[in-house]
Write a protein that holds these residues in place. Structure first.
Motif, PDB file in Angstrom:
ATOM      1  N   ALA A  54      -2.714   7.193  -1.187  1.00 25.52           N
ATOM      2  CA  ALA A  54      -1.489   7.995  -1.095  1.00 25.52           C
ATOM      3  C   ALA A  54      -1.228   8.351   0.365  1.00 25.52           C
ATOM      4  O   ALA A  54      -2.158   8.690   1.110  1.00 25.52           O
ATOM      5  CB  ALA A  54      -1.599   9.275  -1.923  1.00 25.52           C
ATOM      6  N   ALA A  55       0.030   8.263   0.769  1.00 22.74           N
ATOM      7  CA  ALA A  55       0.407   8.524   2.162  1.00 22.74           C
ATOM      8  C   ALA A  55       0.535  10.024   2.386  1.00 22.74           C
ATOM      9  O   ALA A  55       1.639  10.576   2.431  1.00 22.74           O
ATOM     10  CB  ALA A  55       1.710   7.806   2.489  1.00 22.74           C
ATOM     11  N   VAL A  56      -0.602  10.694   2.544  1.00 23.75           N
ATOM     12  CA  VAL A  56      -0.615  12.143   2.727  1.00 23.75           C
ATOM     13  C   VAL A  56      -1.151  12.554   4.095  1.00 23.75           C
ATOM     14  O   VAL A  56      -1.156  13.746   4.424  1.00 23.75           O
ATOM     15  CB  VAL A  56      -1.446  12.827   1.610  1.00 23.75           C
ATOM     16  N   GLY A  57      -1.601  11.600   4.904  1.00 21.09           N
ATOM     17  CA  GLY A  57      -2.151  11.924   6.213  1.00 21.09           C
ATOM     18  C   GLY A  57      -1.076  12.246   7.238  1.00 21.09           C
ATOM     19  O   GLY A  57       0.084  11.818   7.105  1.00 21.09           O
ATOM     20  N   ASP A  61       2.877   7.569   6.426  1.00 20.66           N
ATOM     21  CA  ASP A  61       4.211   7.700   5.840  1.00 20.66           C
ATOM     22  C   ASP A  61       4.285   6.721   4.667  1.00 20.66           C
ATOM     23  O   ASP A  61       3.703   5.641   4.732  1.00 20.66           O
ATOM     24  CB  ASP A  61       5.290   7.358   6.878  1.00 20.66           C
ATOM     25  N   PRO A  62       4.996   7.082   3.577  1.00 18.24           N
ATOM     26  CA  PRO A  62       5.124   6.134   2.465  1.00 18.24           C
ATOM     27  C   PRO A  62       5.629   4.765   2.899  1.00 18.24           C
ATOM     28  O   PRO A  62       5.229   3.746   2.321  1.00 18.24           O
ATOM     29  CB  PRO A  62       6.107   6.837   1.529  1.00 18.24           C
ATOM     30  N   ALA A  63       6.484   4.723   3.923  1.00 17.39           N
ATOM     31  CA  ALA A  63       7.006   3.432   4.385  1.00 17.39           C
ATOM     32  C   ALA A  63       5.882   2.517   4.868  1.00 17.39           C
ATOM     33  O   ALA A  63       5.945   1.291   4.685  1.00 17.39           O
ATOM     34  CB  ALA A  63       8.025   3.643   5.497  1.00 17.39           C
ATOM     35  N   LEU A  64       4.841   3.089   5.476  1.00 13.35           N
ATOM     36  CA  LEU A  64       3.707   2.294   5.943  1.00 13.35           C
ATOM     37  C   LEU A  64       2.894   1.760   4.767  1.00 13.35           C
ATOM     38  O   LEU A  64       2.460   0.611   4.769  1.00 13.35           O
ATOM     39  CB  LEU A  64       2.821   3.130   6.860  1.00 13.35           C
ATOM     40  N   GLN A  65       2.695   2.601   3.752  1.00 15.04           N
ATOM     41  CA  GLN A  65       1.963   2.144   2.569  1.00 15.04           C
ATOM     42  C   GLN A  65       2.779   1.099   1.804  1.00 15.04           C
ATOM     43  O   GLN A  65       2.220   0.148   1.244  1.00 15.04           O
ATOM     44  CB  GLN A  65       1.616   3.321   1.651  1.00 15.04           C
ATOM     45  N   LEU A 111      -7.473  17.418   3.056  1.00 18.36           N
ATOM     46  CA  LEU A 111      -7.988  16.248   2.363  1.00 18.36           C
ATOM     47  C   LEU A 111      -8.699  15.297   3.328  1.00 18.36           C
ATOM     48  O   LEU A 111      -8.193  15.010   4.411  1.00 18.36           O
ATOM     49  CB  LEU A 111      -6.858  15.494   1.662  1.00 18.36           C
ATOM     50  N   LEU A 112      -9.876  14.822   2.924  1.00 17.46           N
ATOM     51  CA  LEU A 112     -10.583  13.794   3.682  1.00 17.46           C
ATOM     52  C   LEU A 112     -10.076  12.428   3.224  1.00 17.46           C
ATOM     53  O   LEU A 112     -10.031  12.144   2.024  1.00 17.46           O
ATOM     54  CB  LEU A 112     -12.086  13.902   3.438  1.00 17.46           C
ATOM     55  N   ALA A 117      -9.665  -1.998   2.698  1.00 16.31           N
ATOM     56  CA  ALA A 117      -9.124  -3.257   3.206  1.00 16.31           C
ATOM     57  C   ALA A 117      -7.616  -3.336   3.056  1.00 16.31           C
ATOM     58  O   ALA A 117      -7.054  -2.956   2.037  1.00 16.31           O
ATOM     59  CB  ALA A 117      -9.775  -4.427   2.480  1.00 16.31           C
ATOM     60  N   ALA A 118      -6.972  -3.867   4.113  1.00 19.26           N
ATOM     61  CA  ALA A 118      -5.536  -4.150   4.165  1.00 19.26           C
ATOM     62  C   ALA A 118      -4.668  -2.903   4.217  1.00 19.26           C
ATOM     63  O   ALA A 118      -3.443  -2.997   4.125  1.00 19.26           O
ATOM     64  CB  ALA A 118      -5.114  -5.060   3.003  1.00 19.26           C
ATOM     65  N   HIS A 119      -5.261  -1.740   4.378  1.00 15.04           N
ATOM     66  CA  HIS A 119      -4.496  -0.507   4.638  1.00 15.04           C
ATOM     67  C   HIS A 119      -4.410  -0.300   6.152  1.00 15.04           C
ATOM     68  O   HIS A 119      -5.404  -0.476   6.865  1.00 15.04           O
ATOM     69  CB  HIS A 119      -5.170   0.707   4.001  1.00 15.04           C
ATOM     70  N   SER A 120      -3.243   0.088   6.620  1.00 19.29           N
ATOM     71  CA  SER A 120      -3.060   0.303   8.054  1.00 19.29           C
ATOM     72  C   SER A 120      -3.404   1.723   8.486  1.00 19.29           C
ATOM     73  O   SER A 120      -3.358   2.035   9.679  1.00 19.29           O
ATOM     74  CB  SER A 120      -1.609  -0.009   8.439  1.00 19.29           C
ATOM     75  N   ARG A 121      -3.707   2.577   7.534  1.00 21.93           N
ATOM     76  CA  ARG A 121      -4.066   3.970   7.825  1.00 21.93           C
ATOM     77  C   ARG A 121      -5.201   4.401   6.910  1.00 21.93           C
ATOM     78  O   ARG A 121      -5.415   3.839   5.839  1.00 21.93           O
ATOM     79  CB  ARG A 121      -2.867   4.914   7.593  1.00 21.93           C
ATOM     80  N   ASN A 122      -5.915   5.451   7.313  1.00 24.35           N
ATOM     81  CA  ASN A 122      -6.845   6.124   6.409  1.00 24.35           C
ATOM     82  C   ASN A 122      -5.997   6.904   5.402  1.00 24.35           C
ATOM     83  O   ASN A 122      -5.391   7.927   5.758  1.00 24.35           O
ATOM     84  CB  ASN A 122      -7.752   7.075   7.191  1.00 24.35           C
ATOM     85  N   ARG A 123      -5.974   6.433   4.139  1.00 28.78           N
ATOM     86  CA  ARG A 123      -5.137   7.102   3.142  1.00 28.78           C
ATOM     87  C   ARG A 123      -5.767   7.136   1.752  1.00 28.78           C
ATOM     88  O   ARG A 123      -5.101   7.438   0.772  1.00 28.78           O
ATOM     89  CB  ARG A 123      -3.762   6.426   3.056  1.00 28.78           C
ATOM     90  N   ILE A 124      -7.070   6.848   1.657  1.00 25.99           N
ATOM     91  CA  ILE A 124      -7.710   6.860   0.347  1.00 25.99           C
ATOM     92  C   ILE A 124      -8.264   8.259   0.090  1.00 25.99           C
ATOM     93  O   ILE A 124      -9.154   8.731   0.794  1.00 25.99           O
ATOM     94  CB  ILE A 124      -8.833   5.821   0.240  1.00 25.99           C
ATOM     95  N   VAL A 125      -7.713   8.916  -0.917  1.00 25.67           N
ATOM     96  CA  VAL A 125      -8.113  10.272  -1.279  1.00 25.67           C
ATOM     97  C   VAL A 125      -9.282  10.170  -2.262  1.00 25.67           C
ATOM     98  O   VAL A 125      -9.143   9.589  -3.344  1.00 25.67           O
ATOM     99  CB  VAL A 125      -6.939  11.039  -1.921  1.00 25.67           C
TER     100      VAL A 125
END
Length: 510
Positions: A54-57, A61-65, A111-112, A117-125
Motif C-alpha cells: 500500500a502506498a502509505v509512505g 504515491d498510488p501512482a508509483l504503485q 508504520l514500518l 521485488a519489482a516495487h520502486s518504494r518500501n511499501r509493504i506493510v
C-alpha cells in the motif's frame, strides 16, 4: 441448524481474508459465512508472510504503485481495476487496523515499510514481522465472531451451485449430518487459489480451485487461467505445502547461490529482486542443469535474522537449518493464480447472483504476473467492493428442488498433481500440454473423485495451449517471445474448454 433463519441472505463461501472482509463490510446487514474448516484454518491468507502492499509512505504515491503493478502485469492489467484497487490501499490499511490488526510500527507509531521485488518504494506493510497473514487472520476472525450480523457456519463444504433461469438460486453443501440446501440468490465465492493442484505448492493442500470448478459447472466465465505464479523461494523440504521463504528476505539483501556457492543471478536485470517470474525461471533453468539452489542470508547487513524473520527462523529450525550459519535450500513452487472467475469492479461474475473476490476472482489487477504483496491488498479492498455491491440488493427467492442425496465428492487432486506439474509448471510446451489435456479430459468429464480438480487443470492447460507466446508467468519454450500481432482471447467457460480439447484430435481424448 435452522435453514429458514438464513433463507435468501447473502452467502459468502470462504474463510480467508477476502471472505472475512466481505462479511465484515456487510455489517449491519445480515450475511452467512460458510467455511469448510474451522475459521482461519487451512487458508492461504494465514500463511502469508510478506504483508500488504500500500502506498502509505512519505516518499510514495498510488501512482508509483500503479506504475509498478502495470509493469509487472506485462501488458495484461486492466488499467481501471489497477487504479481503483491500488488507490484504495491506504483506506484498506486503516480498515484492517480498525478491525484489530496490529501492524508493525516504530517507537513513534509510524508504520514500518518493507521492500519486495519489482516495487520502486518500501511499501509493504507488515504485521508480526514475517507472520503478517497469521496476525491479520487472528484479528479478522475475532472481529467476525464478535459481529452479530454474521451467521458463521463451519464444517460445511460447498458441493454445487444451483441455478434457475440463468441465475444463482442456492448451494448444496455437505456437513457432518449429510447434505444441506442453502437457498439464496446472492453468493460470493472467496475460496482461494489452485496451488494444491501441483506437486510443489505453497497453499494448503485443499486449495485446488474448488471455487473455479463450482463457477465453471454453473456456467460462469473464467479468464487468464494460464497465468500461474511460481514463488521462486519455497523451502525445499518434504511435505505439502512447502513453506515460503518470503521475498522480504531478498529485500533485505539475501542472495541466490548454487551448491558451489556461485551467485547465478548477477547477469539478470534486477538480480534477486527481479520480478518473480524472471527469478523462478532462472532458478528452474539452473536446476535443470543439475544444480541445487540456496538462499544465502548469512551476510545481511544490519539485520538480526532471527528477530526480523521469526516465523522463517522457526520453519528453518524445524528442517534443521540455521539461516545465520548456512544457506537455505529452496525451489520454485506454485504460489498464486492470476486467473480466476472473471468479475467486474464490483466483483460481479457473468452469472447473475454470483460474486467473487480474492484469489478465486480475476479482477484484472495482476495481469500476467502479480506484483508482490498486491494479493492481500486485493482481497482486503475487493471484499469491501463486493459488500457494497451486495448491500441493498433484493433478497430474491427462487424455487428449489428437494435434495435427498448429496452429489458425489469430486475433490481429490492427487491424480491431477503429477499431470499438471509436468505440463503447466515454470516452463511449458505444446507436446506436454497436449499430453496433459489427453490425461485430464476423461477425469474431468466423469463424476469420479478427481473430476473437479481435473476440470480446473484441464481449463488451465487449454488456456496455456491457446496462448502461443510467453508473457508474464506463462512461459512457453516453443514460443519464447511476446506476440504483439495478435489479440489473445482471455475468457473461457467449461463448454468451450471441452470443445477445444475435443478439437485437438480424436486420438487425444480417446
Amino acid at each position: 441448524m435452522d435453514i429458514n433463519s438464513i433463507d435468501s441472505r447473502p452467502l459468502v463461501i470462504g474463510g480467508g481474508l477476502a471472505g472475512l472482509m466481505t462479511a465484515l463490510h456487510m455489517a449491519p446487514e445480515p450475511v452467512v459465512l460458510l467455511s469448510k474448516s474451522p475459521l482461519g484454518i487451512e487458508t492461504s491468507s494465514a500463511l502469508a508472510q510478506g504483508g500488504v502492499a500500500a502506498a502509505v509512505g512519505a516518499d510514495d504515491d498510488p501512482a508509483l504503485q500503479i506504475a509498478d503493478t502495470l509493469a509487472a502485469g506485462d501488458g495484461l492489467c486492466d488499467a481501471a481495476a489497477v487504479q481503483r484497487i491500488i488507490g484504495s490501499g491506504p483506506a484498506a490499511i486503516e480498515a484492517l487496523a480498525r478491525f484489530g490488526v496490529r501492524f508493525d510500527r516504530d517507537a513513534g507509531g509510524k508504520l514500518l515499510l518493507g521492500l519486495e521485488a519489482a516495487h520502486s518504494r518500501n511499501r509493504i506493510v507488515h504485521a508480526g514481522g514475517d507472520a503478517s497473514g497469521r496476525e491479520i487472520m487472528r484479528a479478522l476472525v475475532e472481529a467476525v465472531r464478535a459481529t452479530p450480523s454474521i451467521t458463521l457456519i463451519e464444517g460445511l463444504a460447498a458441493r454445487r451451485l444451483l441455478t434457475e433461469d440463468g441465475a444463482v438460486s442456492g448451494l448444496i453443501a455437505n456437513g457432518p449430518c449429510g447434505p444441506v440446501l442453502l437457498p439464496t440468490g446472492r453468493i460470493v465465492l472467496a475460496t482461494g487459489g489452485i496451488a494444491g493442484l501441483f506437486q510443489h505448492g505453497t497453499n494448503p493442500a485443499g486449495s485446488f480451485g474448488q471455487g473455479l470448478a463450482l463457477a465453471a459447472r454453473a456456467g460462469a466465465v473464467l479468464a487468464d487461467l494460464e497465468f500461474v505464479q511460481f514463488h521462486p523461494t519455497a523451502l525445499d523440504a518434504a511435505g505439502f505445502p512447502l513453506n515460503l521463504i518470503s521475498e522480504a528476505v531478498r529485500g533485505e539483501g539475501a542472495i541466490l547461490v548454487d551448491e558451489t556457492g556461485q551467485r547465478f543471478m548477477t547477469k539478470v536485470r534486477g538480480a534477486e529482486l527481479a520480478p518473480r517470474d524472471v527469478v523462478a525461471r532462472a532458478i528452474w533453468r539452473h536446476m535443470m542443469d543439475g544444480h541445487r539452489i540456496y538462499l544465502d542470508a548469512r551476510q545481511l547487513k544490519g539485520v538480526d535474522f532471527h528477530t526480523r524473520f521469526p516465523a522463517i527462523t522457526a520453519l528453518c529450525a524445524a528442517a534443521g537449518i540455521d539461516p545465520m550459519r548456512e544457506p537455505i535450500p529452496i525451489r520454485p513452487a506454485a504460489h498464486y493464480h492470476m486467473g480466476g472467475i472473471k468479475v467486474d469492479l464490483e466483483g460481479r461474475s457473468s452469472l447473475e447472483g454470483l460474486w467473487a473476490c480474492g484469489e478465486v476472482a480475476c479482477t484484472g489487477l495482476h495481469g500476467a504476473n502479480r506484483l508482490a504483496s498486491n494479493s492481500l491488498l486485493e482481497a482486503a479492498v475487493c471484499g469491501r467492493f463486493v459488500a457494497e455491491s451486495l448491500k441493498g440488493k433484493p433478497a430474491l427467492s427462487r424455487p428449489l428442488p428437494s435434495v435427498d442425496t448429496l452429489p458425489p465428492s469430486r475433490s481429490d487432486p492427487n491424480p491431477v498433481r503429477p499431470i499438471l506439474s509436468r505440463a503447466a509448471g515454470v516452463m511449458r510446451d505444446q507436446a506436454t500440454l497436449e499430453a496433459a489435456a489427453a490425461a485430464l479430459y476423461p477425469l474431468a468429464t466423469d463424476d469420479g473423485p478427481a473430476a473437479d480438480p481435473a476440470l480446473v487443470g484441464l481449463m488451465i492447460v487449454t488456456a496455456a495451449l491457446r496462448r502461443t507466446e510467453s508473457r508474464g508467468a506463462h512461459a512457453r519454450s516453443d514460443f519464447p517471445d511476446h506476440d504483439e500481432t495478435r489479440v489473445w482471447k482471455r475468457e473461457i467457460d467449461m463448454t468451450e474448454c471441452f470443445e477445444t480439447t475435443r478439437a485437438l484430435g480424436r486420438d487425444l481424448v480417446a
